[in-house]
Design a protein around this motif. Structure first.
Motif, PDB file in Angstrom:
ATOM      1  N   UNK A 196       0.864  -1.183   0.000  1.00  0.00           N
ATOM      2  CA  UNK A 196       0.000   0.000   0.000  1.00  0.00           C
ATOM      3  C   UNK A 196       0.900   1.233   0.000  1.00  0.00           C
ATOM      4  N   UNK A 197       0.670   2.134  -0.954  1.00  0.00           N
ATOM      5  CA  UNK A 197       1.413   3.388  -1.025  1.00  0.00           C
ATOM      6  C   UNK A 197       0.442   4.524  -0.732  1.00  0.00           C
ATOM      7  N   UNK A 198       0.888   5.519   0.021  1.00  0.00           N
ATOM      8  CA  UNK A 198      -0.039   6.584   0.404  1.00  0.00           C
ATOM      9  C   UNK A 198       0.658   7.922   0.531  1.00  0.00           C
ATOM     10  N   UNK A 199      -0.047   8.964   0.109  1.00  0.00           N
ATOM     11  CA  UNK A 199       0.330  10.340   0.379  1.00  0.00           C
ATOM     12  C   UNK A 199      -0.676  10.872   1.391  1.00  0.00           C
ATOM     13  N   UNK A 200      -0.191  11.441   2.476  1.00  0.00           N
ATOM     14  CA  UNK A 200      -1.070  11.893   3.553  1.00  0.00           C
ATOM     15  C   UNK A 200      -0.889  13.388   3.759  1.00  0.00           C
ATOM     16  N   UNK A 259       4.373   2.075   2.216  1.00  0.00           N
ATOM     17  CA  UNK A 259       5.252   3.220   1.961  1.00  0.00           C
ATOM     18  C   UNK A 259       4.368   4.456   2.049  1.00  0.00           C
ATOM     19  N   UNK A 260       4.683   5.321   2.988  1.00  0.00           N
ATOM     20  CA  UNK A 260       3.826   6.476   3.263  1.00  0.00           C
ATOM     21  C   UNK A 260       4.643   7.759   3.239  1.00  0.00           C
ATOM     22  N   UNK A 261       4.140   8.767   2.536  1.00  0.00           N
ATOM     23  CA  UNK A 261       4.754  10.093   2.544  1.00  0.00           C
ATOM     24  C   UNK A 261       3.817  11.046   3.273  1.00  0.00           C
ATOM     25  N   UNK A 262       4.325  11.677   4.317  1.00  0.00           N
ATOM     26  CA  UNK A 262       3.535  12.608   5.112  1.00  0.00           C
ATOM     27  C   UNK A 262       3.856  14.047   4.731  1.00  0.00           C
ATOM     28  N   UNK A 263       2.841  14.864   4.711  1.00  0.00           N
ATOM     29  CA  UNK A 263       3.064  16.301   4.627  1.00  0.00           C
ATOM     30  C   UNK A 263       3.542  16.756   6.002  1.00  0.00           C
ATOM     31  N   UNK A 264       4.477  17.698   6.039  1.00  0.00           N
ATOM     32  CA  UNK A 264       5.097  18.061   7.316  1.00  0.00           C
ATOM     33  C   UNK A 264       4.066  18.510   8.355  1.00  0.00           C
ATOM     34  N   UNK A 265       2.972  19.120   7.920  1.00  0.00           N
ATOM     35  CA  UNK A 265       1.946  19.574   8.866  1.00  0.00           C
ATOM     36  C   UNK A 265       1.313  18.424   9.646  1.00  0.00           C
ATOM     37  N   UNK A 305       8.305   5.410   6.202  1.00  0.00           N
ATOM     38  CA  UNK A 305       7.631   6.695   6.275  1.00  0.00           C
ATOM     39  C   UNK A 305       8.608   7.806   5.904  1.00  0.00           C
ATOM     40  N   UNK A 306       8.171   8.687   5.000  1.00  0.00           N
ATOM     41  CA  UNK A 306       8.980   9.841   4.607  1.00  0.00           C
ATOM     42  C   UNK A 306       8.151  11.106   4.742  1.00  0.00           C
ATOM     43  N   UNK A 307       8.818  12.256   4.660  1.00  0.00           N
ATOM     44  CA  UNK A 307       8.137  13.528   4.847  1.00  0.00           C
ATOM     45  C   UNK A 307       8.583  14.531   3.787  1.00  0.00           C
ATOM     46  N   UNK A 308       7.647  15.378   3.349  1.00  0.00           N
ATOM     47  CA  UNK A 308       7.951  16.494   2.453  1.00  0.00           C
ATOM     48  C   UNK A 308       7.205  17.718   2.975  1.00  0.00           C
ATOM     49  N   UNK A 349       7.056  11.840  -5.675  1.00  0.00           N
ATOM     50  CA  UNK A 349       7.043  12.457  -4.344  1.00  0.00           C
ATOM     51  C   UNK A 349       7.904  11.639  -3.381  1.00  0.00           C
ATOM     52  N   UNK A 350       7.828  10.323  -3.484  1.00  0.00           N
ATOM     53  CA  UNK A 350       8.599   9.434  -2.606  1.00  0.00           C
ATOM     54  C   UNK A 350      10.100   9.669  -2.769  1.00  0.00           C
ATOM     55  N   UNK A 351      10.559   9.837  -4.016  1.00  0.00           N
ATOM     56  CA  UNK A 351      11.992  10.037  -4.252  1.00  0.00           C
ATOM     57  C   UNK A 351      12.493  11.346  -3.645  1.00  0.00           C
ATOM     58  N   UNK A 352      11.638  12.365  -3.617  1.00  0.00           N
ATOM     59  CA  UNK A 352      12.045  13.667  -3.101  1.00  0.00           C
ATOM     60  C   UNK A 352      11.905  13.764  -1.582  1.00  0.00           C
ATOM     61  N   UNK A 353      11.145  12.866  -0.988  1.00  0.00           N
ATOM     62  CA  UNK A 353      10.874  12.941   0.456  1.00  0.00           C
ATOM     63  C   UNK A 353      12.049  12.429   1.272  1.00  0.00           C
ATOM     64  N   UNK A 354      12.109  12.877   2.517  1.00  0.00           N
ATOM     65  CA  UNK A 354      13.171  12.455   3.430  1.00  0.00           C
ATOM     66  C   UNK A 354      12.636  11.425   4.420  1.00  0.00           C
ATOM     67  N   UNK A 355      13.401  10.354   4.667  1.00  0.00           N
ATOM     68  CA  UNK A 355      12.958   9.325   5.626  1.00  0.00           C
ATOM     69  C   UNK A 355      12.793   9.918   7.025  1.00  0.00           C
ATOM     70  N   UNK A 356      11.813   9.408   7.747  1.00  0.00           N
ATOM     71  CA  UNK A 356      11.554   9.845   9.108  1.00  0.00           C
ATOM     72  C   UNK A 356      11.976   8.779  10.102  1.00  0.00           C
ATOM     73  N   UNK A 357      12.480   9.217  11.235  1.00  0.00           N
ATOM     74  CA  UNK A 357      12.756   8.287  12.324  1.00  0.00           C
ATOM     75  C   UNK A 357      12.309   8.942  13.618  1.00  0.00           C
ATOM     76  N   UNK A 358      12.072   8.126  14.617  1.00  0.00           N
ATOM     77  CA  UNK A 358      11.593   8.618  15.902  1.00  0.00           C
ATOM     78  C   UNK A 358      12.693   8.455  16.931  1.00  0.00           C
TER      79      UNK A 358
END
Length: 327
Positions: free
Chosen positions: A134-138, A164-170, A191-194, A241-250
């Protein structure tokens, strides 16, 4: 626990109590269950129809429990048979659908879903129907649904579906943003963020996608897109969008941070080195005490990180990027 074979809560409680007692009359059983006698007798009648209880031939008004090993075994066998028949029917219908949809009409390639509950239901249905990915833009401003559905994701992940999920920074500033991120990372989701996501989007198995049709303030509606040129375009949008996004870690303090220079971790490098040494995925998994699916998921992640599509290309890029070196 016995709901899977057709028993409701009252029937199960009644049967359990009757098994514990061996035999009982309705008043005694009702007192034990703290139920009205009419409800208890009604449950016993239903159990009788299912072969789980019977009236004693030696004493009028007394009920006895059928042996669980035999009675429940028969119900389980019947349930398995019905499931097998349902699976066969589903397979035949799917085959018929594929035959009819070999050249689908244009209006069959998209469907419009309207209303908050309908959109949310379709959204969950997409995830539960996925078998591989499942791929998602949130976005940070959801309409009918907020973020991703945790329960649906957990059930899909339990079946081996990757996310694979890309989150908007907000999204990270929302009250539940960090909690949802932590849960997602805990399920080994990528999970990545843009800064900005162009649109909310969900793609299941690259065969079906869902995008919103209305903005805030209007009645929620979504477009469900089946295999077509439009679906390919949406998939291409996600990958861009996935290629341009940065990976997130907690972090250990519970704060989210972006990895500006993504690269393989120590386990990734071990997996890569053993594969380049000629070992199979199964051998690598055994050597590193990892699950086979974990090894395959890491290899897929490395391929995505390197921007390649084959393992041969991955080996070349690994040397070019300095992930491994000749000794």
């Amino acid at each position: 626990m016995l709901g899977a074979i057709g028993l409701d809560e009252a029937q199960e409680s009644t049967y359990r109590a009757l098994v514990a007692l061996g035999a009982a009359e309705v008043p005694d059983l009702a007192h034990r269950l703290t139920l009205p006698e009419a409800d208890t007798e009604r449950a016993l009648r239903r159990l009788e129809r299912q072969g789980l209880a019977a009236q004693s031939s030696a004493r009028t008004g007394r009920w006895v429990a059928a042996p669980p090993g035999v009675a429940l075994g028969a119900l389980l066998t019947q349930q398995r048979h019905e499931l097998e028949q349902a699976e066969l029917t589903a397979a035949l219908l799917a085959q018929e659908y594929r035959a009819e949809a070999a050249e689908p009409a244009v209006h069959d390639l998209v469907e419009v879903v309207t209303g908050t509950s309908a959109v949310a239901h379709r959204f969950v249905q997409l995830q539960l129907g996925a078998t591989a990915e499942v791929c998602a833009l949130v976005t940070g401003h959801p309409t009918a649904i907020s973020g991703m559905d945790d329960e649906a994701q957990e059930r899909a992940a339990a079946r081996g579906v990757t996310y694979r999920v890309v989150l908007e920074r907000d999204v990270l500033t929302l009250p539940t943003g960090i909690v949802e991120l932590s849960a997602a990372l805990g399920r080994d989701e990528q999970v990545r963020v843009v800064e900005d996501v162009p649109t909310k989007l969900v793609i299941a198995d690259r065969t079906i996608a869902m995008v919103p049709l209305t903005g805030r303030g209007a009645e929620p509606a979504a477009l469900v897109v089946h295999a077509s040129g439009l679906l390919e375009s949406l998939t291409g949008l996600f990958e861009a969008v996935w290629r341009e996004a940065l990976p997130l870690r907690l972090g250990a303090d519970g704060t989210a941070s972006e990895d500006g220079t993504p690269g393989p971790d120590a386990t990734d490098l071990q997996v890569l080195s053993l594969l380049l040494a000629g070992m199979t995925d199964a051998s690598v998994a055994k050597q590193l005490e990892l699950g086979l699916r974990t090894v395959q998921r890491r290899v897929k992640g490395l391929m995505e990180l390197a921007g390649v599509t084959t393992r041969l290309q991955l080996g070349w890029h690994a040397y070019e990027r300095g992930w491994v070196a000749r000794r």
